[in-house]
Design a protein around this motif. Sequence first.
Motif, PDB file in Angstrom:
ATOM      1  N   GLN A 133       0.797  -1.213   0.000  1.00  0.00           N
ATOM      2  CA  GLN A 133       0.000   0.000   0.000  1.00  0.00           C
ATOM      3  C   GLN A 133       0.836   1.274   0.000  1.00  0.00           C
ATOM      4  O   GLN A 133       0.336   2.344  -0.330  1.00  0.00           O
ATOM      5  CB  GLN A 133      -0.976   0.006   1.182  1.00  0.00           C
ATOM      6  N   ASN A 134       2.121   1.156   0.356  1.00  0.00           N
ATOM      7  CA  ASN A 134       3.010   2.321   0.313  1.00  0.00           C
ATOM      8  C   ASN A 134       3.802   2.410  -0.983  1.00  0.00           C
ATOM      9  O   ASN A 134       4.563   3.357  -1.179  1.00  0.00           O
ATOM     10  CB  ASN A 134       3.988   2.276   1.485  1.00  0.00           C
ATOM     11  N   ASN A 135       3.626   1.424  -1.868  1.00  0.00           N
ATOM     12  CA  ASN A 135       4.477   1.356  -3.066  1.00  0.00           C
ATOM     13  C   ASN A 135       3.669   1.132  -4.341  1.00  0.00           C
ATOM     14  O   ASN A 135       4.115   0.432  -5.252  1.00  0.00           O
ATOM     15  CB  ASN A 135       5.504   0.231  -2.892  1.00  0.00           C
ATOM     16  N   LYS A 169      -6.620   3.309  -9.939  1.00  0.00           N
ATOM     17  CA  LYS A 169      -7.614   2.669  -9.060  1.00  0.00           C
ATOM     18  C   LYS A 169      -7.233   2.868  -7.594  1.00  0.00           C
ATOM     19  O   LYS A 169      -8.079   3.195  -6.755  1.00  0.00           O
ATOM     20  CB  LYS A 169      -7.699   1.174  -9.354  1.00  0.00           C
ATOM     21  N   CYS A 170      -5.962   2.667  -7.298  1.00  0.00           N
ATOM     22  CA  CYS A 170      -5.511   2.772  -5.908  1.00  0.00           C
ATOM     23  C   CYS A 170      -5.581   4.210  -5.408  1.00  0.00           C
ATOM     24  O   CYS A 170      -6.018   4.463  -4.274  1.00  0.00           O
ATOM     25  CB  CYS A 170      -4.088   2.234  -5.769  1.00  0.00           C
ATOM     26  N   SER A 191       2.393  10.985   0.941  1.00  0.00           N
ATOM     27  CA  SER A 191       3.648  10.312   0.574  1.00  0.00           C
ATOM     28  C   SER A 191       3.447   9.366  -0.601  1.00  0.00           C
ATOM     29  O   SER A 191       4.291   9.297  -1.507  1.00  0.00           O
ATOM     30  CB  SER A 191       4.189   9.531   1.777  1.00  0.00           C
ATOM     31  N   VAL A 192       2.329   8.628  -0.587  1.00  0.00           N
ATOM     32  CA  VAL A 192       2.046   7.712  -1.684  1.00  0.00           C
ATOM     33  C   VAL A 192       1.898   8.485  -2.991  1.00  0.00           C
ATOM     34  O   VAL A 192       2.445   8.097  -4.026  1.00  0.00           O
ATOM     35  CB  VAL A 192       0.766   6.897  -1.390  1.00  0.00           C
ATOM     36  N   MET A 193       1.166   9.601  -2.959  1.00  0.00           N
ATOM     37  CA  MET A 193       0.962  10.408  -4.165  1.00  0.00           C
ATOM     38  C   MET A 193       2.289  10.979  -4.673  1.00  0.00           C
ATOM     39  O   MET A 193       2.567  10.979  -5.872  1.00  0.00           O
ATOM     40  CB  MET A 193      -0.008  11.543  -3.854  1.00  0.00           C
ATOM     41  N   LYS A 194       3.121  11.425  -3.740  1.00  0.00           N
ATOM     42  CA  LYS A 194       4.434  11.968  -4.114  1.00  0.00           C
ATOM     43  C   LYS A 194       5.277  10.899  -4.793  1.00  0.00           C
ATOM     44  O   LYS A 194       5.925  11.145  -5.827  1.00  0.00           O
ATOM     45  CB  LYS A 194       5.143  12.500  -2.867  1.00  0.00           C
ATOM     46  N   ASN A 195       5.272   9.680  -4.242  1.00  0.00           N
ATOM     47  CA  ASN A 195       6.057   8.600  -4.826  1.00  0.00           C
ATOM     48  C   ASN A 195       5.534   8.191  -6.196  1.00  0.00           C
ATOM     49  O   ASN A 195       6.309   7.814  -7.078  1.00  0.00           O
ATOM     50  CB  ASN A 195       6.067   7.392  -3.891  1.00  0.00           C
ATOM     51  N   VAL A 196       4.211   8.241  -6.383  1.00  0.00           N
ATOM     52  CA  VAL A 196       3.635   7.931  -7.695  1.00  0.00           C
ATOM     53  C   VAL A 196       4.110   8.943  -8.728  1.00  0.00           C
ATOM     54  O   VAL A 196       4.535   8.588  -9.830  1.00  0.00           O
ATOM     55  CB  VAL A 196       2.092   7.904  -7.612  1.00  0.00           C
ATOM     56  N   ILE A 197       4.049  10.213  -8.371  1.00  0.00           N
ATOM     57  CA  ILE A 197       4.443  11.273  -9.314  1.00  0.00           C
ATOM     58  C   ILE A 197       5.927  11.189  -9.639  1.00  0.00           C
ATOM     59  O   ILE A 197       6.340  11.324 -10.801  1.00  0.00           O
ATOM     60  CB  ILE A 197       4.088  12.657  -8.735  1.00  0.00           C
ATOM     61  N   LEU A 198       6.758  10.929  -8.599  1.00  0.00           N
ATOM     62  CA  LEU A 198       8.213  10.904  -8.787  1.00  0.00           C
ATOM     63  C   LEU A 198       8.748   9.523  -9.150  1.00  0.00           C
ATOM     64  O   LEU A 198       9.949   9.354  -9.330  1.00  0.00           O
ATOM     65  CB  LEU A 198       8.904  11.403  -7.520  1.00  0.00           C
TER      66      LEU A 198
END
Length: 513
Positions: free
Chosen positions: A106-108, A119-120, A189-196
Amino acid sequence: MGADINVDVLVIGMGPTGLGAAKRLNQINGPSWLIIDSAEKAGGLAGTDVTDEGFLYDVGGHVIFSHYKYFDDCLDEALPKDDDWFTHERVSYVRYKGLWVPYPFQNNISMLPKDDQVKCMDGLVDAALTARVANTKPKDFDEWMMRMMGEGICDIFMRPYNFKVWAVPTTKMQAAWLGERVAAPDVKSVMKNVILNKTAGNWGPNATFRFPARDGTGGIWTAVADTIPKEKKRFNKQGEVTKVDAEAKTVTLADGTTIGYGKLVNTMAVDHLVEKMGNQELVKLSKGLFYSSTHVIGVGIRGERPERIGDKCWLYFPEDNCNFYRATIFSNYSPYNQPQKDAKLPTLQNADGSKPKSTEAQEGPYWSIMLEVSQSSMKPVDEEHILRDSIQGLVNTELLKPEDEIVSTYHRKFDHGYPTPSLEREGVLKELLPKLQDMGIYSRGRFGSWRYEVGNQDHSFMLGVEAVDAIVQGGVELTLNYPDFVNTRKNTERRLTQDFTYGGKTMPVRPKA
């Protein structure tokens, strides 16, 4: 007519809980006591088996991490040398759509295909908005997941994976057990990691763990048992309980010996205990406790550890292309978990089931995988073909190549594998455990007190220690009664015997038994 043996405290079972009780009794050096077990050696559900070929397999995926200084000290006493242990950084992944997604899933979600990312993220945003207006606690584990993670992560990973583990739907499990067991994602944090396009770092109390160099996890507990005086231990039929008479306070063993006790620390499954007591009221009550069985599968392979395996520790499998929910690369924990390179073993079969080119014994090197498969009435298993199906699952998930040479296999079923935190559990335990305690029976441990949230080895050990302190000096049973407290801090106290404060409230020490 008196018992053959009489002690102040009798301990049933030499798993971590029973050994914790015995260590504390031996340390206190006050009441007379005895510890018994029906097996030939200590370990219980934290034991280790060895195949004829020399591959070691634990009873499931055990590693050592701790919330207690007392636990650490006892293990260091039993295995005191630097070369008794290896320390590992956890390298853990979830297998999904042919990808290795770093744990926790869920964090990745940045690792997922774009459609799944959408979806997530949709679900995470919806969950965050819902959480702002929610004014009630989640009614079950499923609702907790939806509030924390949203529909996307629940459908893709959480629901299918947890069903494979628990063998019951998440709607039939309560949420109070979660604590540090499940990572709640930080949406920003999840959104930031998705974008980056980044992944999150390690999470959880077992991000770093210890493992014994030799003899597997079971070696820890045989070493702990070795620190207990020989005359205080009874094994096999001399330690196998056939009857518990709570009124007379006697236990009858398979060899006919009777043991009288003042207090009983029981670590066998509590449903088995009440059956041996013949107490129909408690037997009926215990029927409200649910559990799943666990099949442990081991596969020993000839060859150098493949690059695709690397330094992976344990791996999670939510999809239906394999029957196991978790795989542990057991050979990565210690070079002594498998035969040495010069050991000559014949090939039993190739991973695809085909016959090997030669069955002549040849040298290694060797590596190994340990698998776990759950079973319940809601999740049946083809036990006759479980080994075949497991090996096929290893090929399907690319842990094995079709041509890999299998030199050893292992399969053992554990009827009581996981104590299910079902919706009914708290109601049963709040009635059952006090009734037993009123009879002088302290039922503790993974299945003795049936609390998965304090069912790790450190918890289990301390359940035994704290039960003894409650019996002898009225000590507080922190682990049993306040799981959230012990799971959110390192307990450095030797023992607590006074009231303490937690969450702004004064928590009472139980009165001396």
